[in-house]
Design an enzyme around this catalytic site. Sequence first.
Site, short mmCIF file in Angstrom:
data_model
loop_
_atom_site.label_atom_id
_atom_site.label_comp_id
_atom_site.label_asym_id
_atom_site.label_seq_id
_atom_site.Cartn_x
_atom_site.Cartn_y
_atom_site.Cartn_z
N ALA A 144 0.82 -1.21 0.00
CA ALA A 144 0.00 0.00 0.00
C ALA A 144 0.86 1.26 0.00
CB ALA A 144 -0.94 -0.02 1.19
N HIS A 145 1.88 1.28 -0.84
CA HIS A 145 2.74 2.45 -0.99
C HIS A 145 2.63 2.98 -2.41
CE1 HIS A 145 4.96 2.18 2.88
NE2 HIS A 145 4.58 0.92 2.78
N ASN A 223 4.70 -10.69 4.46
CA ASN A 223 3.99 -9.69 3.68
C ASN A 223 4.98 -8.71 3.07
OD1 ASN A 223 1.88 -10.20 6.28
ND2 ASN A 223 1.01 -10.28 4.24
N ARG A 231 13.18 -24.50 -2.50
CA ARG A 231 14.47 -24.25 -3.18
C ARG A 231 14.85 -22.77 -3.18
NH1 ARG A 231 12.34 -28.36 -6.45
NH2 ARG A 231 11.44 -26.85 -7.91
N HIS A 255 -3.36 -11.20 7.67
CA HIS A 255 -2.06 -11.07 7.03
C HIS A 255 -1.28 -12.38 7.01
CE1 HIS A 255 -2.75 -6.73 7.42
NE2 HIS A 255 -1.72 -6.55 6.60
N ASP A 277 0.64 -2.78 12.63
CA ASP A 277 0.59 -2.19 11.29
C ASP A 277 -0.77 -1.52 11.09
OD1 ASP A 277 1.64 -1.46 8.83
OD2 ASP A 277 1.01 -3.29 7.82
#
Length: 386
Positions: A144-145, A223, A231, A255, A277
């Site tokens: 959300a940036h 997240n 692997r 989340h 958060d």
Amino acid sequence: MTVHVIHSARLVSDGRIVHNAWVLFDGDRVGAVGTGDDWMAAVAGAPEAVVTDADGGWLTPGFIDIHGHGGGGAAFDDGADAIRTALAVHRRHGTTRSVLSLVTATLPELAERVGVVAALAAEDPRVLGSHLEGPFLDVAHKGAHDPALLRSATAADIELLLDSARGTLRQVTIAPELPGGMEAVRAFADAGVAVAIGHTGADYEQTRAAFDAGATILTHAFNGMDGIHHRAPGPVAAATHTPGVTVEVINDGIHVHPEVVRMAFASAPGRVALITDAMAAAGESDGDYLLGALRVQVRGGVARLADGGSIAGSTLTQDDALRRAVQEVGVTIEEAVLALTETPAAAVGRAADLGRLAPGYAADAVLLDDDLHVLQVWSGGSPVPR
């Protein structure tokens, strides 16, 4: 100074439970801790002492949130009054000390905002400083940036932000694989800032190299990063492998799945920090909000970007994170409380005076009932209005 004793409690501190315990506050510090009826002798010379009977309730240190963005309809990005509004909500839910997380913005805006936080921290010790979650993040893991504002760090950027914060920048999240990323990790770490790896496309080896360069936190594990593949173990495995690295977890049931939260506790014992958060909708009803400049829709308590639907922070409070950890994830109350107190305190360099109910530590405490619902909160020795 006011003397206050809380007695007949199940004390959870230092990773253990003490039954029939008492804690004495002498002003804004813990003055003494004991068991049984010894508290009576401890207050005998203080006739004006305030006495609280915990009646067998759980008593923990005050919760410490090193990663939250707001609450009560207000965001930490929006000035001193908004910050006070948001913190009041979280304090009622047990969070007595907070690092204020700021979302991606322009460099001049961020410089101004860390300055606002610095001024608040100077007058209110419950404000521990700021956390820059951006703009030094990977566009492909932006969450959300605002992608238009994401950038690599330069030496001038770092100097501006450090100068503006005046010693109160506690944490910065960086994608170390970006150009100049490792240099930024070293520069911030050398300045005493806790560097977190997050919103990153870094693989296991790159993340390990960032920890070797001075990073000490993984921002909201799982997240904003690649997950664990057999692997390609990725950043989470790098963090659990590396001693001394704190693993942030948002335990809201959205989340991260409860079983994966359990795995995190098992893989990094004593190193998980439960964070909120939380954005502006914490403590509020569903509706439309802003996170930075981005529109967020909250439906059923879940915050998502209006454009694209990416998860946009949470509506979590730390008492809810505690209940979920014990009742849904299945960790012990000792482990869960540690993840809300000592571990986050240590992550931002405050292990010497925060996160424990022990003589000399801050008089921050939370009294909870059998089901871990908050009954009373004390911050700096004073009760928080309910």
